[in-house]
Structure formats: C-alpha cells, structure tokens
Design a protein around this motif. Structure first.
Motif, PDB file in Angstrom:
ATOM      1  N   GLU B 146       0.866  -1.186   0.000  1.00  0.00           N
ATOM      2  CA  GLU B 146       0.000   0.000   0.000  1.00  0.00           C
ATOM      3  C   GLU B 146       0.899   1.231   0.000  1.00  0.00           C
ATOM      4  O   GLU B 146       1.635   1.471   0.960  1.00  0.00           O
ATOM      5  N   TYR B 147       0.836   1.987  -1.071  1.00  0.00           N
ATOM      6  CA  TYR B 147       1.704   3.163  -1.210  1.00  0.00           C
ATOM      7  C   TYR B 147       0.972   4.435  -0.847  1.00  0.00           C
ATOM      8  O   TYR B 147      -0.208   4.612  -1.161  1.00  0.00           O
ATOM      9  N   THR B 148       1.713   5.322  -0.217  1.00  0.00           N
ATOM     10  CA  THR B 148       1.229   6.671   0.046  1.00  0.00           C
ATOM     11  C   THR B 148       2.127   7.628  -0.715  1.00  0.00           C
ATOM     12  O   THR B 148       3.359   7.531  -0.624  1.00  0.00           O
ATOM     13  N   ASP B 193      -1.841   9.520 -15.771  1.00  0.00           N
ATOM     14  CA  ASP B 193      -2.944   8.648 -15.394  1.00  0.00           C
ATOM     15  C   ASP B 193      -2.847   8.219 -13.918  1.00  0.00           C
ATOM     16  O   ASP B 193      -3.608   8.706 -13.081  1.00  0.00           O
ATOM     17  N   ASP B 194      -1.891   7.341 -13.609  1.00  0.00           N
ATOM     18  CA  ASP B 194      -1.921   6.784 -12.254  1.00  0.00           C
ATOM     19  C   ASP B 194      -0.550   6.659 -11.591  1.00  0.00           C
ATOM     20  O   ASP B 194      -0.438   6.024 -10.548  1.00  0.00           O
ATOM     21  N   CYS B 195       0.495   7.238 -12.183  1.00  0.00           N
ATOM     22  CA  CYS B 195       1.820   7.129 -11.552  1.00  0.00           C
ATOM     23  C   CYS B 195       1.841   7.935 -10.262  1.00  0.00           C
ATOM     24  O   CYS B 195       1.194   8.962 -10.139  1.00  0.00           O
ATOM     25  N   LEU B 196       2.626   7.417  -9.325  1.00  0.00           N
ATOM     26  CA  LEU B 196       2.638   7.995  -7.988  1.00  0.00           C
ATOM     27  C   LEU B 196       4.080   8.271  -7.578  1.00  0.00           C
ATOM     28  O   LEU B 196       4.954   7.436  -7.790  1.00  0.00           O
ATOM     29  N   ILE B 197       4.312   9.446  -6.983  1.00  0.00           N
ATOM     30  CA  ILE B 197       5.592   9.720  -6.340  1.00  0.00           C
ATOM     31  C   ILE B 197       5.399   9.309  -4.886  1.00  0.00           C
ATOM     32  O   ILE B 197       4.761  10.023  -4.108  1.00  0.00           O
ATOM     33  N   ALA B 198       5.926   8.117  -4.541  1.00  0.00           N
ATOM     34  CA  ALA B 198       5.569   7.507  -3.252  1.00  0.00           C
ATOM     35  C   ALA B 198       6.680   7.658  -2.233  1.00  0.00           C
ATOM     36  O   ALA B 198       7.859   7.580  -2.567  1.00  0.00           O
ATOM     37  N   PHE B 199       6.273   7.879  -0.981  1.00  0.00           N
ATOM     38  CA  PHE B 199       7.275   7.937   0.085  1.00  0.00           C
ATOM     39  C   PHE B 199       6.951   7.035   1.272  1.00  0.00           C
ATOM     40  O   PHE B 199       7.752   6.897   2.181  1.00  0.00           O
ATOM     41  N   LYS B 200       5.784   6.413   1.264  1.00  0.00           N
ATOM     42  CA  LYS B 200       5.462   5.462   2.316  1.00  0.00           C
ATOM     43  C   LYS B 200       4.976   4.170   1.661  1.00  0.00           C
ATOM     44  O   LYS B 200       4.376   4.192   0.579  1.00  0.00           O
ATOM     45  N   ALA B 201       5.262   3.074   2.326  1.00  0.00           N
ATOM     46  CA  ALA B 201       4.749   1.779   1.872  1.00  0.00           C
ATOM     47  C   ALA B 201       4.295   0.993   3.080  1.00  0.00           C
ATOM     48  O   ALA B 201       5.010   0.934   4.089  1.00  0.00           O
ATOM     49  N   GLY B 203       2.316   1.844   5.198  1.00  0.00           N
ATOM     50  CA  GLY B 203       2.148   2.739   6.337  1.00  0.00           C
ATOM     51  C   GLY B 203       3.415   3.380   6.849  1.00  0.00           C
ATOM     52  O   GLY B 203       3.368   4.390   7.543  1.00  0.00           O
ATOM     53  N   GLU B 204       4.566   2.808   6.532  1.00  0.00           N
ATOM     54  CA  GLU B 204       5.814   3.362   7.074  1.00  0.00           C
ATOM     55  C   GLU B 204       6.692   3.849   5.929  1.00  0.00           C
ATOM     56  O   GLU B 204       6.414   3.595   4.758  1.00  0.00           O
ATOM     57  N   ALA B 205       7.778   4.526   6.276  1.00  0.00           N
ATOM     58  CA  ALA B 205       8.697   5.019   5.251  1.00  0.00           C
ATOM     59  C   ALA B 205       9.179   3.861   4.383  1.00  0.00           C
ATOM     60  O   ALA B 205       9.301   2.731   4.851  1.00  0.00           O
TER      61      ALA B 205
END
Lengths: 322, 393
Positions: B146-148, B193-201, B203-205
């Motif tokens: 789960e990416y944030t 469309d749906d690319c994400l610059i993610a920094f959490k996975a 719930g955590e870094a």
C-alpha cells in the motif's frame, strides 16, 4: 491548481543533472575519441569486468560479438549485435560507468570508449574518430531489429473467451523436471553442483604437409599491431612466460598443446592427441572463431574476423622460432 | 492416545514473564520464522550490487508483502539518502523547471493505493524449461504494498505543461539518484494517469532497498520503471531509448526481432502452497491450496485450479474481489486423497484475458524473450507431499 510549492531550478542545477542523450543526438556533448585511445582507457576502466576485448568476464556483460545470433538459441546481445542506437552507449557509459565509479569519465573519454567498443564489434576502423559530428556515420546493425509491443494483436485477441474446464486434454505427462538441472540454491547453504560441462573434442583432420613460403616482413609488422589484442594473455620471445594463455614462441607448424607448464583445456589436449599441428590453415581457422573451431577452448577471445588480420598475426608468430 | 504434556504440564511461557515493551522498539519476525526471508540465486548475476533477490511468497499469505522480505533489485546497490539531502527536479518541456525538497512533497495532497510491483524478468529463468525449484525463485520477483504518495500528475501540473503543447506524443524521462540512475522513458498518458511519487509503503517510510526516501510507482507496468531514489523527471518530446529500455527489457522473438515498449505485466498466477518449498506435511484429508494472481492491465476476476496438469479445472475462491493492478489471493479448499497431483492455476482478468500455457507463449515468442513470462506453472505434488517444479505435455 497550483500549490506554489518547490522553487525554480537553476540553470547550473539543470546542467548538472540533465545529461540524457536522445536517439537523435539531443544532448550529445562536443568531443571526440578513437579506438586506440579508447583501448587504453578501456583496459584500465572497463576490462576488469568486460574483458580486454569487450568479450565479458564470467557473468559480466559481453559488449562485443554476437553478430547474427539473435534468431539462434541463447542469442548474444551486445552493443554491436543488439543495441539499436549508439546514443544509448554514450548516455549509459557517461552516466553509469565505470561501475563503482560512475560519472567520472570526461566526454572525450566516453567518445574513445564508445569507439573502442564499436571497433571491438568490427563496426569502425581503428582510425575512425568518433565525435559529436561523426556520431551518426556509424551504422548500428540491429537498428531495424525492433517492433513496438504487439501483444494486443498476437496474444490478447487469442487468449480470451471461456476457458476449458473438463476433458481439456486426454493425458498429461511430465516432460521436464527442475530436479534434473538442480540449480536451485540450497536453504542449508550447500553449493549446487556445477552444471554439466560436457566438452566435445574438436574434429581434427589429418594435417597437410607444411608449405614453406617466403617470410613476409611487412605482413609480420602488421601482425605485430594486431597482436596487441593477444598480448595481455600471450607472451613471445625472450623471457616469455605463460600468462592466462601459453607462451607462443615456436607455435607455428608444431604440435598443439605443447608448452610445458600450461594447463590447456581438455578440448585442446584431446585435439593435440588427435594430431593437431598449428599450421597456417588450422591457426587461421582457430583465430577466426576460437570457440566455434574448438568447442571447450579456454581462450575467451572472440576472434579475428578479418582474414588479413589472421594472416598478419600468423606471419608475426612465424618470426618467433624456438 | 496419551494426554498431551503441552496441555497437561505447566509450560514456562505460562508461568513466567515474556519480553517487556521496550525489548524491541522496532520488531523483527519471531525467531521461529527466521527462514521466511529474501533469497538470492548466486549464479544469476556477477555481483550482488547489481542483482535481484526473491520474495518468500511460498511462506506468505494474504496479499500485502511486508517490506522486510519484499524482493530487491538494484543496479548499483541500495544507497542511503537522507530526506534532508533529497531533491526532486522537474525539467524539460515544462513551464517552470522546479526543484522539490522532501518536505515540499509532503505538502501536496496525497493518495493511498495498493499495487503489485513485478520485475519483467520474473519467471524469466523458466522460458527454456523447468529450472528453479520453488515458488520463491520462479515467481518471487514480485511484491504488493500500500503506497502513500503524490500523483505524478500533480507535480507535472505544478511545473506547468502548457509549454509541452500537445501532450499525446510527449514523454517523461525519469532517473534515480543512485550511481546507475536507471533512466526510463514513460509516455505522458501513463504519467498523467496513475503514476505515484511515493514515500510510504505499508504505512511506514520506504525501506532503503525500495528507494528511501522517494520512489516512483508505475502501476501494472514492469518493475524496472518504478525508479527508486527518483531525482529527476524530464518532459521530453520522445523516448530517450536508454540502456534499460533498449538493451534490456526488450523481448527477442524467435525470428530475432525484438519487441520494445512491452510495459504492461499480463495476467499471471501461481500456487504458492503446496509448492516445492511448502510441501504437504499432514497427509490426506482437508488441504488448503492457495496462491496469488495479478494483472497489470486490470483486476483479477477468476482463478481456476487444476490438480491433473490441466485436464480438468475447478474455480478457486478469491479471498476478496480482485483489485486493479494489485495481488489477489485465491484459495481452493479441498480434500486430498493422497494421490499425486499436477497442480496448476490459471488467472483471468477483467479484460477477458486468460493466462496462457507455456506452450502457447512459446508458439508466439519462442524461447529467447527472457522477460514477461506469465505462463501457467505446474507443481508435481507426490503422494508423500513433496512438490517439484515440472513441465507437462
């Protein structure tokens, strides 16, 4: 909607990071280098992994060879045989090489290394100067070897519908088992046994009687230059010692695998037992494609494709009699 | 049967204390699970710094992959980059080239999504035949988290795309901050469309090995494009044709011609248990057959399981409805009569695509593709419960 976050990137910052080079040459810096300069840089910066002749050591990438292998089993995909754009080589080497010391090469160094790789692939002559201006004079053999993803036409429209649930086959047998290969890492840490390395002895025909021809000093002089490719493994003349290849003094017209103290491959030893004599014909054939001529040879050299180079090296070797 | 001393006798754990709350400020799995770890196949690559390891999918359940055992792929090693030292540049055909700090990224509206990340080479060693004996090794170049993060679209719009003009033929080139940089070109349509610059996975870094502090997420597309330690995004009018998108991650067909831009990961599944590393130890009777299914082009709608090498199939139970570009867990709750099984699973996604057999794949692609092998896998499960990776007729 703008959030007003971040700050403007400065031109110096963009220049520092934006180094990518497009297939049309966009981003290519001014500079130049040739294969002779490149050979020296390659020897110190690249050869530890990629080999002196870009032939690759162990599992490290081979950068040369593989022409016409793409439609064979286990194709050899190198800069020469596979890469469609030369810009990719410059872009990658400049950015990511040398491995463990990335980004330290000057633009001229990179041009020279790229030139050496091209030369190792027989794509340029050794006097060709690769520069931002001559860059597109080089033809990449596999430039037309790519198509865009066509799975929609070749796969997606076939592998669909209602799948079979009953009586889909009349019988099923096991056709291949992973246990046979046994290359899976052991959880206990035991090493997997080495893969089966079956060495087939080369077919050796009866050697023709040696033909005594006049020695060609000019040709031998050319051979001395070509022999630079051989030098890191083979020594000649006074004080010569076996390196990763045997001493070659007196090799001409003498039995193969005859140098004391050198560990020859099984393949070469059995060829020697079969009576192999290194005459001009046999040596030329070996030098052209070592691995094809003698399956199982330890010589990692990709080969001298040009007949003139083979003849020149042979002539040069003739000048070193025991 | 005699009474079980584990029940009738007082056990030490029922008598005294366990660990206090400060014993493990950040915990690892209990020692008894010490074999559930990533593993490397040494002969695959020359050096672990540019290599890959494998998720122990045979020992996991559910769909979320814990970061600590999620496969790693590096091209120049996993670097240590502090948040304070992190910079993200957007340049090229944008109205204002920008630099973001990590703190800037946290101020944009963010989203949460679960996606699988699969290396295009997953199952690649199996093209020519059954080779590696374990689901971890044949199918473990995958994880699901789960990416944030912030949509890439948001950042591109912040820099402004007016200058780029018609976006339909534009691309973004992305690169990482590590020594390999691992540059890739992505069509603008996907970037928006749906690319994400993610920094959490989960719930955590992000973990160091997954690109801390910031990585790119490219849902459904091959893992190589999910650039770690992403430092630069350049809007271009064409693909850069980098090493990773020409010499690698292109698929050689039987005639020597190679497919390029084969980004999407097709529907695929594998039985994770029983499997060679997860044999049946309980004899005949109730048996849970379970596995994972996924599609980079949509959601899994159905998974069928065969026990006889594909002669007959029965539909498995999905633990919950398939989600787009995320792992789906399936179960076949069955009664094992103790006889030999040739276990297979076959996934279908919401585009109507059916996971092909190895034979079908080879008919189209030959043996030299390396990448994108999504064939049906067979485990030969013997009557003693042990399983082996095989190919069947």
């Amino acid at each position: 909607e703008k959030f007003g976050l971040g700050r403007a990137a400065l031109p110096e910052e963009i220049a520092a990071w934006d180094g990518d080079i497009g297939p049309d040459g966009t981003g290519l810096p001014v500079g130049s280098g040739d294969a002779l300069i490149g050979e020296d840089i390659f020897a110190t910066q690249c050869a530890a992994c990629h080999g002196d002749f870009a032939e690759g050591i162990d599992n490290w990438p081979k950068l040369a060879g593989g022409a016409d292998t793409l439609d064979h089993e286990d194709p050899l995909k190198t800069v020469g045989s596979y890469w469609p754009y030369l810009s990719t080589a410059f872009d990658y080497i400049k950015r990511s090489m040398p491995y463990g010391n990335a980004g330290t090469l000057s633009d001229d160094d990179v041009y020279a290394i790229v030139a050496y790789i091209l030369y190792s692939n027989d794509l340029i002559e050794d006097d060709f100067v690769l520069s931002n201006e001559s860059f597109f004079d080089v033809e990449m053999p596999n430039a037309d070897g790519f198509i865009l993803d066509n799975r929609a036409e070749t796969e997606y429209n076939i592998w669909r519908g209602e799948p079979c649930m009953e009586n889909c086959k009349t019988e099923v047998t096991v056709t291949m088992r992973a246990m046979v290969l046994d290359v899976t890492p052991e959880e206990t840490g035991d090493d997997a046994p080495a893969p089966d390395t079956k060495v087939e002895a080369a077919k050796v025909e009866e050697a023709p009687a040696p033909v005594v021809a006049a020695f060609d000093a000019d040709l031998a002089a050319k051979g001395e230059k070509v022999f630079r490719k051989c030098k890191s493994c083979h020594q000649l003349g006074e004080g010569a010692k076996n390196r990763s290849g045997p001493v070659l003094t007196g090799i001409m017209d003498n039995p193969a695998a005859a140098v004391d103290g050198f560990k020859y491959s099984k393949a070469l030893k059995s060829a020697a037992e079969g009576g192999l004599i290194w005459n001009e014909t046999e040596l030329a054939a070996f030098l052209a494609k070592p691995k094809a001529y003698l399956k199982g040879t330890k010589m990692s050299f990709a080969g001298l494709r040009k007949e003139t180079d083979q003849a020149a090296v042979i002539e040069y070797l003739k000048s070193f009699e025991e | 049967q005699s009474p079980d001393p584990l029940i009738t006798e007082l056990q030490p754990w029922a008598q005294g204390f366990g660990d206090g709350v400060d014993a493990t400020p950040y915990g690892l799995p209990i020692e008894f699970e010490g074999d559930v770890i990533r593993r490397n196949v040494e002969w695959l690559t020359a050096d672990t710094v540019s290599s890959i390891n494998f998720t122990p999918i045979h020992a996991l359940d559910g769909t979320i992959t814990p970061q600590g055992c999620a496969f790693e792929r590096h091209h120049s090693g996993a670097i240590e980059l502090r948040k304070e030292d992190y910079r993200l540049m957007l340049n090229g055909l944008v109205d204002t080239p920008l630099v973001f700090s990590y703190a800037d990224l946290e101020r944009f509206p963010r989203e949460n999504h679960v996606y699988f990340c699969e290396c295009a080479a997953n199952t690649g060693m199996e093209w020519a035949g059954a080779q590696l004996n374990g689901a971890q090794f044949t199918h473990g170049m995958i994880h699901n988290m789960e990416y944030t993060g912030v949509p890439l679209r948001t950042l591109l719009e912040e820099a402004g795309l007016d200058m780029a003009g018609d976006l339909s033929d534009k691309w973004v080139y992305v690169e990482g901050a590590d020594a390999s940089s691992n540059g890739r070109s992505i069509p603008m349509e996907k970037a928006l469309d749906d690319c994400l610059i993610a920094f959490k996975a989960n719930g955590e870094a992000l973990r160091k090995e997954h690109g801390y502090p910031v990585r790119l997420v490219v849902p459904g597309w091959e893992g190589n494009m999910w650039v770690k330690w992403i430092r630069r995004i350049e809007v271009t009018d064409g693909p850069i044709e980098s090493r990773e998108e020409t010499s690698k991650y292109t698929d050689v067909l039987e005639n020597g011609i190679a497919r390029k831009w084969t980004w999407a990961m097709d529907a695929k599944s594998v039985v994770t248990s029983p499997s060679p590393q997860a044999p049946i130890t309980h004899g005949k009777g109730p048996l849970v057959i379970t596995g994972l299914a996924w599609s980079g082009r949509g959601a899994i709608t159905r998974v069928d399981v065969s026990k006889d090498g594909g002669m007959t199939w029965e539909s498995a139970r999905l633990a919950k409805p398939g989600e787009k570009m995320a792992l789906t867990r399936f179960y076949l709750d069955t009664d094992w009569d103790g006889s030999e099984m040739m276990l297979q699973s076959r996934a279908m996604d919401d585009t109507g695509y059916i996971q092909p057999t190895k034979t079908q794949l080879r008919e189209v692609r030959g043996l030299n593709s390396i990448y994108h092998n999504n064939c049906i896998q067979t485990w030969l499960v013997r009557s003693n419960g042990e399983a082996e990776n095989v190919e069947v007729s």
